[in-house]
Write a protein that holds these residues in place. Structure first.
Motif, mmCIF file in Angstrom:
data_model
loop_
_atom_site.group_PDB
_atom_site.id
_atom_site.type_symbol
_atom_site.label_atom_id
_atom_site.label_comp_id
_atom_site.label_asym_id
_atom_site.label_seq_id
_atom_site.Cartn_x
_atom_site.Cartn_y
_atom_site.Cartn_z
ATOM 1 N N MET C 71 10.366 41.587 -19.827
ATOM 2 C CA MET C 71 11.267 40.755 -19.038
ATOM 3 C C MET C 71 10.964 40.923 -17.545
ATOM 4 O O MET C 71 10.852 39.954 -16.801
ATOM 5 C CB MET C 71 12.700 41.187 -19.362
ATOM 6 N N ARG C 72 10.823 42.174 -17.139
ATOM 7 C CA ARG C 72 10.578 42.434 -15.707
ATOM 8 C C ARG C 72 9.229 41.875 -15.251
ATOM 9 O O ARG C 72 9.080 41.464 -14.126
ATOM 10 C CB ARG C 72 10.622 43.938 -15.426
ATOM 11 N N PHE C 73 8.278 41.886 -16.162
ATOM 12 C CA PHE C 73 6.928 41.439 -15.777
ATOM 13 C C PHE C 73 6.633 40.011 -16.232
ATOM 14 O O PHE C 73 5.496 39.568 -16.196
ATOM 15 C CB PHE C 73 5.871 42.395 -16.360
ATOM 16 N N ARG C 74 7.684 39.287 -16.655
ATOM 17 C CA ARG C 74 7.415 38.004 -17.310
ATOM 18 C C ARG C 74 6.668 37.014 -16.418
ATOM 19 O O ARG C 74 5.883 36.217 -16.890
ATOM 20 C CB ARG C 74 8.707 37.384 -17.842
#
Ligand SMILES: [Fe+2]
Ligand SMILES: [Fe+2]
Lengths: 279, 308, 98
Positions: C71-74
């Motif tokens: 999610m953080r790196f999406r």
């Protein structure tokens, strides 16, 4: 909004609010007659607002050596305990930072810790100074929230609905970013030029002329703190690293792993400290 | 005479504040605060010359903050006029660091003249060093002689900056003054932190400082001063000089030469093992110790251990 | 070392940081093993959390943590060098659950 006007209004901000629970704990520390400057210093160093107050004070022309001091411990020695005590007594207490952007404080502290760890890894001579820059890198967000509460709430909303980064939303609503406002206030308060520059370029580290390495470190520290999900910078995804900064730092996978390990340890200690505040 | 900076008035009494506002309007624009605590931010940022404190309310808290302020030399020469209610007994002045007082009923006819007088008096006082706000030679001599006369045991330290002159020549007096101000604050706060009561710090002039402390703490304090000096001095140099840890400047003969970064030399003496009768004897020995200390490279302290 | 809130303490856990009362007095020093009666007594004091030895059998599962990471790196996970950072973080998570 007109950047000139914004700058004039932001520069007029004299004092920053701090978080009551921190203040409460600090007063307890400082009212203890046996407290040492080191203890008070460690304490102040964990809060971006307290740190910027102390630096503002020691770099004010009244003391006669503006723009020289960027380490909290040295600032305390030069100000003296009485002045620091008074400085903190005069603090007007709001909960802006916490209320408007829950987690920004932790994000700042996390970035300070990460910056110190990376600086040590890169054998930079003054890791504490870079740590202070990490602590204060997003101070521009605080002053914008303080001065333009409603508009900044719009920034946060805009970022959310359009899935933008905060800094992109700032640009679309204000035309300026927290990196600009942060550097303005830092300059206005006579912070050392090195601090001003790192704050100004922490999102564009390759533009830093005199401190490319230090700025790259804070840039990466900001990013690594987000990428492990410590605190909240306002963004729900991690922005891309600046390639030039990454190449300049030249960290191997093993270096990166070490840095994350150390961050883990330091963060759990920081958490212990944060929890201590609630009591 | 006009006050160059705004005067500060601390009072909650609406009648009093409006009287004052009317009375002083012609010489200054007064700033009003409800208590000392809320005035601090302004005082720290503007360092005003004059403060009027109403003693009627919040007395303890206000006086405590005032005394803290007045004991810092940078804020110490702010003139403080305390306003007492007519029926109120006066305190011991050592518990209230005011410069003058006035009774409430005398405000109307006296206030203006009192303010003028104290601003004028402040101008005449020259015993303090204008750079560092620390007491100068007259006070230093008196401090040491008084202690000798009373038969006290104490230590005296002379501190002096090495390679200050080449620094001045290279960067100019302005930058040199910055260093002196820093050293003044450093010594003052270190000494006061290690020994809040009964210590003394003075500025002899130029790059010479002196401090008096108890014999048991003076050596350790001096070491800390030297450590902090070494940590801080770098920020007064430009980046290249700081990195190379040396500067190009001229020596006394005027020839170009390389000099190391500034360091601090401290010589200490005391009257534990021998008697001094006169100020000049103790100052001679302390400056001898300082010269020994100066011969050693780097920041250094020398404690007098001789017995005769 | 991990932080456990008072309600989640279990007998057998080992204190990793001294527990102090409001006056700053140490009530339990590090290394002490918790028993049911100690836990009950801690419950009556005004303490929110205790630090105990050992890594968290994380509240979050491996999959949850990996999902958070994704999610953080999406948006940036594919960008230059970001893949490296992500890869290192992913390996660290997997290592914990091995
Ligand atoms: Fe930022
Ligand atoms: Fe940030």
């Amino acid at each position: 909004m007109d950047p000139k006007l914004l700058r004039a209004q932001i520069e007029r901000i004299d004092t920053l609010p701090t978080i009551p629970s921190v203040l409460k704990k600090l007063l307890a520390v400082i009212e203890n007659p046996k407290v040492s400057l080191t203890e008070v210093g460690n304490f102040i160093q964990s809060d971006p607002v307290l740190t910027s107050r102390v630096l503002k004070m020691v770099n004010s022309p009244i003391y006669g050596f503006p723009g020289r001091i960027s380490a909290v411990q040295q600032a305390l020695i030069l100000l003296g305990l009485n002045v620091v005590r008074g400085l903190l007594l005069g603090v007007s207490v709001f909960e802006v930072m916490q209320k408007s952007m829950v987690g920004l404080w932790e994000h700042s502290l996390g970035c300070a810790i990460a910056a110190r760890i990376i600086a040590k890894k890169k054998n930079i001579s003054e890791p504490e100074e870079i740590s202070i820059a990490g602590l204060l890198h997003d101070i521009g967000k605080v002053v914008m929230i303080l001065r333009y509460k409603e508009e900044y709430e719009e920034v946060i909303k805009e970022a959310e609905t359009k899935d933008l980064l905060i800094i992109e939303a700032e640009k679309s609503i204000f035309d300026i970013t927290h990196a600009d406002s942060g550097s303005w206030i830092a300059k206005r308060w006579n912070f050392p030029q090195s601090l001003v520059e790192i704050i100004e370029y922490h999102h564009k580290p390759s533009l830093s002329r005199s401190l490319p390495m230090q700025t790259a470190i804070v840039h990466l520290a900001d990013l690594l703190t987000r990428s492990v999900g410590f605190g909240f910078s306002g963004d729900n995804h991690v922005p891309a690293v600046n390639p030039a900064a990454w190449e300049l730092l030249n960290l191997s996978d093993a270096d990166l792993r070490d840095i994350f390990d150390e961050m883990d340890d330091a963060f759990s200690e920081a958490e212990a400290f944060l929890i201590g505040d609630e009591s | 005479m006009k006050a160059s900076r705004p005067i500060v008035v601390v009072s909650r009494d609406i009648v009093l504040t409006s009287d004052i506002d009317r009375l002083v309007r012609n010489i200054s624009s007064p700033l009003f605060f409800r208590d000392m605590k809320s005035s601090l931010d302004f005082i720290y940022n503007c360092n005003p010359d004059f403060l009027l404190l109403d003693i009627a309310e919040d007395r303890d808290a206000n006086v405590r903050i005032l005394n803290d302020l007045k004991s810092d030399p940078i804020f110490g020469h702010m003139s403080v006029l305390a306003v007492f209610p007519d029926d109120c007994e006066l305190p011991a002045w050592r518990e209230l660091l005011a410069d003058d007082y006035i009774r409430r009923s005398m405000i109307e006819c006296e206030l203006l003249k009192r303010i003028e007088l104290s601003l004028f008096r402040a101008e005449r006082i020259v015993q303090i060093n204008p750079l560092t706000s620390l007491p100068g030679n007259i006070t230093i001599t008196r401090q040491i002689q008084n202690r000798l006369d009373k038969g006290e045991k104490f230590g005296v330290a002379y501190a002096d900056i090495d390679f200050f002159k080449p620094f001045n020549d290279r960067y100019g007096f302005g930058r040199g003054d910055e260093v002196l101000k820093m050293v003044g604050r450093l010594i003052l706060n270190m000494v006061k932190e290690q020994q809040p009561q009964g210590s003394f710090v003075g500025h002899v002039g130029g790059d010479d400082f002196i401090y008096i402390m108890d014999i048991g703490v003076i050596e350790e304090t001096s070491r800390k001063i030297a450590d902090y000096f070494d940590k801080m001095v770098g920020t007064f140099y430009d980046a290249e000089d700081r990195e190379q840890r040396k500067i190009q400047s001229v020596d006394r003969a005027g020839t170009g030469k390389t000099f190391p970064l500034m360091t601090i030399s401290i010589g200490i003496t005391h009257n534990q093992h021998r008697e001094f009768a006169h100020y000049s004897e103790i100052s001679t020995v302390a400056s001898e110790m300082k010269h020994v200390s100066k011969k050693v490279a780097g920041s250094n302290i020398q404690m007098d251990r001789r017995k005769a | 070392m991990r932080r456990v809130s008072i309600g989640d303490l279990q007998a057998g856990m080992v204190v990793a940081k001294p527990i102090t009362n409001e006056a700053g007095m140490v009530m339990l020093s590090e290394g002490a093993a918790l028993t049911d009666s100690l836990i009950r007594r801690l419950g009556s004091m005004e303490i929110g959390h205790v630090f105990v030895e050992g890594d968290a059998p994380d509240a979050k599962s491996r999959d949850e943590r990996l999902a958070d990471l994704e999610m953080r790196f999406r948006k940036t996970g594919q960008e230059k060098y970001m893949d490296t950072i992500k890869k290192v973080l992913k390996a660290r998570i997997e290592e914990v659950y091995k």
